[in-house]
Design an enzyme around this catalytic site. Structure first.
Site, PDB file in Angstrom:
ATOM      1  CE1 TYR A  67      53.264  38.790  44.639  1.00 32.87           C
ATOM      2  CE2 TYR A  67      50.949  37.855  44.700  1.00 32.87           C
ATOM      3  CZ  TYR A  67      51.994  38.624  44.049  1.00 32.87           C
ATOM      4  OH  TYR A  67      51.933  38.982  42.688  1.00 32.87           O
ATOM      5  NE  ARG A  70      46.722  40.341  45.911  1.00 28.99           N
ATOM      6  CZ  ARG A  70      46.890  39.815  44.563  1.00 28.99           C
ATOM      7  NH1 ARG A  70      48.235  39.855  43.797  1.00 28.99           N
ATOM      8  NH2 ARG A  70      46.042  39.207  44.057  1.00 28.99           N
ATOM      9  CD  GLN A 101      41.198  37.077  33.401  1.00 27.90           C
ATOM     10  OE1 GLN A 101      41.946  37.958  33.053  1.00 27.90           O
ATOM     11  NE2 GLN A 101      39.822  37.433  33.575  1.00 27.90           N
ATOM     12  CB  VAL A 103      45.661  34.356  42.441  1.00 26.81           C
ATOM     13  CG1 VAL A 103      46.053  34.379  41.019  1.00 26.81           C
ATOM     14  CG2 VAL A 103      45.382  35.685  42.869  1.00 26.81           C
ATOM     15  CG  HIS A 153      46.114  34.758  35.797  1.00 24.42           C
ATOM     16  ND1 HIS A 153      45.234  35.877  35.626  1.00 24.42           N
ATOM     17  CD2 HIS A 153      46.734  34.540  34.540  1.00 24.42           C
ATOM     18  CE1 HIS A 153      45.346  36.429  34.365  1.00 24.42           C
ATOM     19  NE2 HIS A 153      46.202  35.470  33.744  1.00 24.42           N
ATOM     20  CB  CYS A 161      60.891  24.917  45.574  1.00 28.67           C
ATOM     21  SG  CYS A 161      62.624  25.055  45.803  1.00 28.67           S
ATOM     22  CB  CYS A 164      63.742  21.358  43.973  1.00 28.87           C
ATOM     23  SG  CYS A 164      62.309  21.483  45.043  1.00 28.87           S
TER      24      CYS A 164
HETATM   25  N1  APR Z   1      30.363  42.382  39.890  1.00 27.14           N
HETATM   26  C1  APR Z   1      30.941  42.341  38.843  1.00 27.14           C
HETATM   27  N2  APR Z   1      32.135  42.948  38.042  1.00 27.14           N
HETATM   28  C2  APR Z   1      32.624  43.848  38.716  1.00 27.14           C
HETATM   29  C3  APR Z   1      32.420  44.135  40.383  1.00 27.14           C
HETATM   30  C4  APR Z   1      31.172  43.471  40.678  1.00 27.14           C
HETATM   31  N3  APR Z   1      30.552  43.676  42.051  1.00 27.14           N
HETATM   32  N4  APR Z   1      32.987  45.199  40.544  1.00 27.14           N
HETATM   33  C5  APR Z   1      33.905  45.723  39.590  1.00 27.14           C
HETATM   34  N5  APR Z   1      33.621  44.928  38.546  1.00 27.14           N
HETATM   35  C6  APR Z   1      34.397  44.585  37.151  1.00 27.14           C
HETATM   36  C7  APR Z   1      34.939  46.080  36.741  1.00 27.14           C
HETATM   37  O1  APR Z   1      34.076  47.000  36.187  1.00 27.14           O
HETATM   38  C8  APR Z   1      36.012  45.450  35.909  1.00 27.14           C
HETATM   39  O2  APR Z   1      35.495  45.353  34.505  1.00 27.14           O
HETATM   40  O3  APR Z   1      35.368  43.789  37.489  1.00 27.14           O
HETATM   41  C9  APR Z   1      36.358  44.138  36.374  1.00 27.14           C
HETATM   42  C10 APR Z   1      37.721  44.106  37.039  1.00 27.14           C
HETATM   43  O4  APR Z   1      38.708  44.099  35.966  1.00 27.14           O
HETATM   44  P1  APR Z   1      40.369  44.054  36.329  1.00 27.14           P
HETATM   45  O5  APR Z   1      40.418  44.781  37.604  1.00 27.14           O
HETATM   46  O6  APR Z   1      40.994  44.855  35.406  1.00 27.14           O
HETATM   47  O7  APR Z   1      40.533  42.680  37.040  1.00 27.14           O
HETATM   48  P2  APR Z   1      40.447  41.427  36.028  1.00 27.14           P
HETATM   49  O8  APR Z   1      39.968  41.646  34.702  1.00 27.14           O
HETATM   50  O9  APR Z   1      40.335  40.272  36.889  1.00 27.14           O
HETATM   51  O10 APR Z   1      42.359  41.524  35.692  1.00 27.14           O
HETATM   52  C11 APR Z   1      42.792  40.446  34.877  1.00 27.14           C
HETATM   53  O11 APR Z   1      45.006  41.264  35.381  1.00 27.14           O
HETATM   54  O12 APR Z   1      46.258  42.231  37.206  1.00 27.14           O
HETATM   55  C12 APR Z   1      46.191  41.062  36.369  1.00 27.14           C
HETATM   56  O13 APR Z   1      46.619  38.900  36.956  1.00 27.14           O
HETATM   57  C13 APR Z   1      45.860  40.075  37.343  1.00 27.14           C
HETATM   58  O14 APR Z   1      44.104  38.119  36.800  1.00 27.14           O
HETATM   59  C14 APR Z   1      44.127  39.667  36.885  1.00 27.14           C
HETATM   60  C15 APR Z   1      44.278  40.087  35.306  1.00 27.14           C
END
Ligand code: APR
Length: 282
Positions: A67, A70, A101, A103, A153, A161, A164
């Site tokens: 983290y 990231r 969704q 973070v 999310h 914490c 607490c």
């Molecule tokens: N513009 C728009 N969409 C895009 C771009 C871009 N430049 N590049 C990629 N994408 C699209 C992909 O095609 C895909 O459909 O963004 C989407 C990303 O999907 P994921 O990687 O699955 O991410 P997300 O949907 O946000 O994941 C949901 O999963 O891992 C957990 O908690 C995490 O919040 C996250 C949740």
């Protein structure tokens, strides 16, 4: 301009209430990796090792190391045009609820840029702004808050914490060299954990309720950059569609919502969002 784009702009212009639902794709052009796309985080790392309460109990140092990495990566990424244009649109037209969704806090940073820009252009008024940069930034903050997202999310820049339960903002480098160097709670000395929702954990109740309440009364649901693979967040679009909302999906790849979309815009957020919202006051 494509017919789909014209049609989508028309739907949005006539909508009194809009819910916007975003995922990692909206931040991809800022340099933030997505999760499941090419080069996505879950292609390289195993979520069960890094993003579950069990993983943190087993090895908090490893989880914090990841983290910390990231956070540093995301802190160095600027909000992109999609973040800024969405926030401008929200501030100028009203009636829009943004649910994310993500973070990465890039919607929040995009909203600050949008508010600053609108103040500089004189399109939004604020008290006691005499052109001094600090003044302008101070005046922009409460305005930006009006375009802040409902975060389903959590945030990389919040901590909880483990003893607490105190929650607060937390920025800066994390020293994950050993368990003794990990961040500790100022109130009780307990171990702090990243303020994100991990797999198997419940979403923040207030945020979930507010998001689904907005979806239930929306005329349009605009989906940007999410594959729609993770519940319960992903059901937000079904909630809106089930209540009669038109669904517009912006994504260069396939998503779980393609079958229910009234308009499907195949392209990136940075390209499609400005084109979609141009001329609508943004
Ligand atoms: N513009 C728009 N969409 C895009 C771009 C871009 N430049 N590049 C990629 N994408 C699209 C992909 O095609 C895909 O459909 O963004 C989407 C990303 O999907 P994921 O990687 O699955 O991410 P997300 O949907 O946000 O994941 C949901 O999963 O891992 C957990 O908690 C995490 O919040 C996250 C949740």
């Amino acid at each position: 301009m494509s017919d789909d784009l014209t049609f989508a702009r028309g739907i949005l212009a006539r909508a009194e209430r809009v819910v916007v639902f975003t995922g990692a794709g909206v931040s991809a052009e800022s340099g933030v990796p997505t999760f499941r796309g090419p080069g996505g985080l879950w292609k390289t790392f195993r979520p069960e090792q890094l993003a579950t309460p069990e993983a943190f109990a087993r090895d908090p140092r490893l989880v914090w190391e990841w983290y910390g990495w990231r956070r540093d990566l995301v802190a160095a990424c600027p909000p992109n045009l999609a973040h800024v244009v969405l926030a401008r649109w929200m501030l100028l037209r009203g009636g829009v609820t943004l649910v994310t969704q993500n973070v990465d806090d890039l919607h929040e940073r995009g909203a600050e840029e949008a508010a600053l820009g609108l103040l500089r252009e004189g399109r939004l008024a604020a008290a006691a702004v005499n052109g001094d940069e600090d003044d302008l930034r101070a005046a922009a903050r409460p305005i930006a808050a009006r375009a802040a997202p409902i975060r389903l999310h959590g945030s990389l820049f919040h901590v909880h914490c483990t003893r607490c339960g105190e929650q607060r903002e937390h920025h800066g480098a994390v020293d994950a060299t050993s368990e003794t160097t990990l961040p500790r709670c100022a109130a009780c000395g307990g171990l702090l954990r990243p303020g994100v929702v991990w797999f198997g954990e419940a979403l923040p109740e207030g945020a979930l309720e507010a998001a689904f309440a907005a979806a239930a009364v929306a005329h349009v649901c605009l989906v940007v950059g999410t594959a729609g693979a993770v519940q319960p967040a992903a059901a937000l679009v079904d909630e809106a569609a089930g209540a009669g909302a038109r669904v517009i999906v912006v994504d260069p790849g396939k998503t779980a919502y393609d079958g229910m979309a009234d308009v499907r815009l195949w392209g990136t957020a940075g390209e499609m969002v400005p084109a979609l919202l141009a001329g609508s006051g943004s």
